[in-house]
Design an enzyme around this catalytic site. Sequence first.
Site, PDB file in Angstrom:
ATOM      1  N   HIS A 161       5.987  -7.932  -0.151  1.00  0.00           N
ATOM      2  CA  HIS A 161       5.538  -6.203  -0.751  1.00  0.00           C
ATOM      3  C   HIS A 161       6.176  -4.918  -1.641  1.00  0.00           C
ATOM      4  O   HIS A 161       7.407  -4.918  -1.709  1.00  0.00           O
ATOM      5  CB  HIS A 161       5.062  -6.104   0.954  1.00  0.00           C
ATOM      6  CG  HIS A 161       5.855  -5.986   1.654  1.00  0.00           C
ATOM      7  ND1 HIS A 161       6.725  -5.050   1.520  1.00  0.00           N
ATOM      8  CD2 HIS A 161       6.342  -6.009   2.614  1.00  0.00           C
ATOM      9  CE1 HIS A 161       7.410  -4.743   2.935  1.00  0.00           C
ATOM     10  NE2 HIS A 161       6.953  -5.568   2.912  1.00  0.00           N
TER      11      HIS A 161
HETATM   12  P1  TYD Z   1       6.981  -7.069   7.234  1.00  0.00           P
HETATM   13  O1  TYD Z   1       7.233  -5.598   6.657  1.00  0.00           O
HETATM   14  O2  TYD Z   1       5.367  -7.567   6.060  1.00  0.00           O
HETATM   15  O3  TYD Z   1       8.244  -8.156   7.528  1.00  0.00           O
HETATM   16  P2  TYD Z   1       9.572  -8.639   6.563  1.00  0.00           P
HETATM   17  O4  TYD Z   1       8.664  -7.306   4.871  1.00  0.00           O
HETATM   18  O5  TYD Z   1      10.345  -8.095   7.004  1.00  0.00           O
HETATM   19  O6  TYD Z   1       8.813  -9.845   5.787  1.00  0.00           O
HETATM   20  O7  TYD Z   1       6.056  -6.857   8.956  1.00  0.00           O
HETATM   21  C1  TYD Z   1       5.375  -7.906   9.342  1.00  0.00           C
HETATM   22  C2  TYD Z   1       5.251  -6.947  10.419  1.00  0.00           C
HETATM   23  O8  TYD Z   1       5.938  -6.607  11.364  1.00  0.00           O
HETATM   24  C3  TYD Z   1       3.938  -6.105  10.200  1.00  0.00           C
HETATM   25  O9  TYD Z   1       3.236  -6.572  10.891  1.00  0.00           O
HETATM   26  C4  TYD Z   1       4.154  -5.447  10.992  1.00  0.00           C
HETATM   27  C5  TYD Z   1       5.383  -4.902  11.632  1.00  0.00           C
HETATM   28  N1  TYD Z   1       6.241  -3.911  11.837  1.00  0.00           N
HETATM   29  C6  TYD Z   1       6.127  -3.394  11.845  1.00  0.00           C
HETATM   30  O10 TYD Z   1       5.281  -3.428  13.693  1.00  0.00           O
HETATM   31  N2  TYD Z   1       7.400  -1.788  12.326  1.00  0.00           N
HETATM   32  C7  TYD Z   1       8.390  -2.260  11.489  1.00  0.00           C
HETATM   33  O11 TYD Z   1       8.723  -1.278  11.046  1.00  0.00           O
HETATM   34  C8  TYD Z   1       7.508  -3.172  10.868  1.00  0.00           C
HETATM   35  C9  TYD Z   1       8.882  -3.519   9.560  1.00  0.00           C
HETATM   36  C10 TYD Z   1       6.952  -4.378  10.156  1.00  0.00           C
END
Ligand code: TYD
Length: 149
Positions: free
Chosen positions: A44
Amino acid sequence: MIQLRTIDDPSGRLTAIEGDAIPFPVRRVFYITDVPAGASRGGHAQRTMQEVIIAISGSFDVSTYDEHGPHRWQLNRPTVGLHVPANVWRSLSNFSSNSVALVLASTQYDEADYIRDFELFKAGLEVLEEPYFERRAKTHSLEELQGVR
Ligand code: TYD
């Protein structure tokens, strides 16, 4: 890449992050652990959020994609951070076992700030240097950059 300040002595290494070491005020800290072999994270871009990613333990790769095309960064030292500005697609992969990714973020979590569709992201990207972009794009596959969640 940001070289962090370290203090070494016979009993170990201390790394300190303070003042203007990070190019934005840190509003949130999170860390990623227990990544299964072969898994990737990210996939993303963020509209406004910037972050600095540090391989606190172990190693992993960060693939980025911005107006200059794709790039792959290898993070394998707890003393170096990768600054990822806003509007940069990122994907984390190739995690070694027991690795830990520490992320310092400029904003609190806000799902509305995410762009999770690569085609949408690319459509909004202003390509600054077309020939450079094209040349670099050939060295990395799109699938690799997008990551698979
Ligand atoms: P995501 O940012 O997509 O993870 P990555 O980029 O590491 O693969 O987030 C994964 C899940 O965690 C999504 O449902 C959102 C949640 N999340 C939070 O609740 N708080 C946070 O600070 C972050 C980074 C993610």
